[in-house]
Design an enzyme around this catalytic site. Structure first.
Site, PDB file in Angstrom:
ATOM      1  N   SER A 107       0.926  -1.479   0.133  1.00  0.00           N
ATOM      2  CA  SER A 107       0.102  -0.559  -0.101  1.00  0.00           C
ATOM      3  C   SER A 107       0.968   0.946  -0.213  1.00  0.00           C
ATOM      4  O   SER A 107       1.568   1.081  -0.953  1.00  0.00           O
ATOM      5  CB  SER A 107      -1.072   0.088   1.129  1.00  0.00           C
ATOM      6  OG  SER A 107      -1.837   1.133   1.496  1.00  0.00           O
ATOM      7  N   ASP A 245      -9.114  -5.394  -4.705  1.00  0.00           N
ATOM      8  CA  ASP A 245      -8.360  -4.475  -4.533  1.00  0.00           C
ATOM      9  C   ASP A 245      -8.794  -2.858  -4.356  1.00  0.00           C
ATOM     10  O   ASP A 245      -9.540  -2.426  -5.873  1.00  0.00           O
ATOM     11  CB  ASP A 245      -7.262  -4.405  -4.733  1.00  0.00           C
ATOM     12  CG  ASP A 245      -5.652  -3.407  -3.482  1.00  0.00           C
ATOM     13  OD1 ASP A 245      -6.331  -2.770  -2.924  1.00  0.00           O
ATOM     14  OD2 ASP A 245      -4.712  -4.916  -3.353  1.00  0.00           O
ATOM     15  N   HIS A 272      -7.816  -6.020  -0.380  1.00  0.00           N
ATOM     16  CA  HIS A 272      -5.813  -5.138  -0.480  1.00  0.00           C
ATOM     17  C   HIS A 272      -5.297  -5.622   0.786  1.00  0.00           C
ATOM     18  O   HIS A 272      -3.910  -5.359   0.784  1.00  0.00           O
ATOM     19  CB  HIS A 272      -6.241  -3.993   0.986  1.00  0.00           C
ATOM     20  CG  HIS A 272      -5.805  -2.655   0.340  1.00  0.00           C
ATOM     21  ND1 HIS A 272      -5.079  -2.187  -0.386  1.00  0.00           N
ATOM     22  CD2 HIS A 272      -5.321  -1.977   1.576  1.00  0.00           C
ATOM     23  CE1 HIS A 272      -3.754  -1.113  -0.043  1.00  0.00           C
ATOM     24  NE2 HIS A 272      -4.169  -1.260   0.930  1.00  0.00           N
TER      25      HIS A 272
END
Length: 296
Positions: A107, A245, A272
């Site tokens: 991320s 995601d 995610h």
């Protein structure tokens, strides 16, 4: 596959006058250095999910980025930039004597990993980009598409609250909750390390860099785009992404096409956090890549 284990070493590193706390698991010359998401999150969720790599001969190192977890938490907005965090990563790597590493960024940690790879290319053996992007303006377009699936009336409601600055309103927060469960973690019960990290979120770096939530980018990263520079990354790269995601497969494909040596794996039942959502599928992919491509 995740587990909570005590680190073999916990050490504080000085970074430009501040204290950053690091955690090391296992031993050996093959070091996996983890850069977790956020920004503003403690490293618990990524550290606890990936420490299982020690069972396969890797040393795993994580750290609470400045402003998070057990590290110092200065209140100074000038500290919350990707450029400063890059130098924090390099300071940690050198202070711990890690040598060339397998860098894993998830991320926000992926944005940081990309920037680090472009700034300190000789420090890497491989690069693993988990649930991340290299083009924030493109991501913003993808997030609008995901928001649009809530329906036009809900989107209009969200835009009204964003315009008026009333993001704490229950109806706006309800929409964000739905998006989080669709696109951040699709498990009915979120794992303890995730809950622990989220409950200790420092919103100052998060809002300065990114914005008020996962689906609205108004911080200093909003114009960041490294797609034109990705060809400069010469180490092998693995890109992982969940089909659902928030940082979408389209974003992942954009990175793959720009990199000179990249592999891409999409996990169909994940959002995610495929390392929590599909661990039995996720970790064999990571291990295969590290063992096959990480011997240079």
């Amino acid at each position: 596959m995740w587990r909570e284990i005590e680190p073999d070493e916990r050490r504080a590193v000085e970074v430009a006058g501040h204290r950053v706390v690091t955690y090391s698991f296992g031993s050996g010359d093959e070091v996996v250095l983890l850069l977790n998401g956020g920004p503003g999150l403690p490293c618990d969720y990524l550290r606890d999910s990936h420490s299982c790599l020690i069972d396969h001969g890797f040393r795993v190192v994580a750290f609470d980025q400045l402003g998070t977890g057990a590290s110092d938490r200065p209140s100074d907005a000038s500290l919350w930039t990707i450029t400063r965090y890059v130098e924090e990563v390099e300071t940690v790597r050198r202070a711990l004597g890690l040598g060339r590493v397998h860098l894993v960024g998830q991320s926000w940690g992926g944005w940081l990993a990309i920037e680090y790879a472009l700034t300190h290319p000789s420090a890497l053996k491989t690069l693993v980009l988990e649930n991340t992007v290299a083009d924030i303006p493109h991501l913003c377009g993808e997030l609008e598409r995901l928001r649009g699936a809530l329906g036009p009336e809900t989107v209009a409601m969200m835009q009204r609250h964003e315009a008026e600055g009333t993001l704490s309103h229950p109806e706006y927060q309800a929409a964000i909750t739905i998006l989080n469960h669709r696109h951040v973690c699709r498990l009915a019960e979120w794992p303890a390390p995730v809950v622990r990290s989220l409950s200790d979120w420092n919103m100052e770096p998060y809002e300065t860099i990114q914005g008020p939530n996962e689906f609205l980018y108004v911080g200093n990263i909003k114009d960041w785009n490294r797609i034109p520079d990705l060809h400069r990354i010469k180490v092998p790269v693995l890109i992982t992404v969940g089909q659902h995601d928030e940082l979408t497969p389209a974003c992942a494909a954009r990175m793959k096409h720009a990199l000179s040596d990249a592999e891409l794996k999409v996990f169909p039942n994940s959002s995610h956090m495929p390392f929590f959502e599909e661990p039995d599928a996720f970790f064999p992919v990571i291990l295969d890549f590290l063992k096959r491509r990480g011997t240079g």
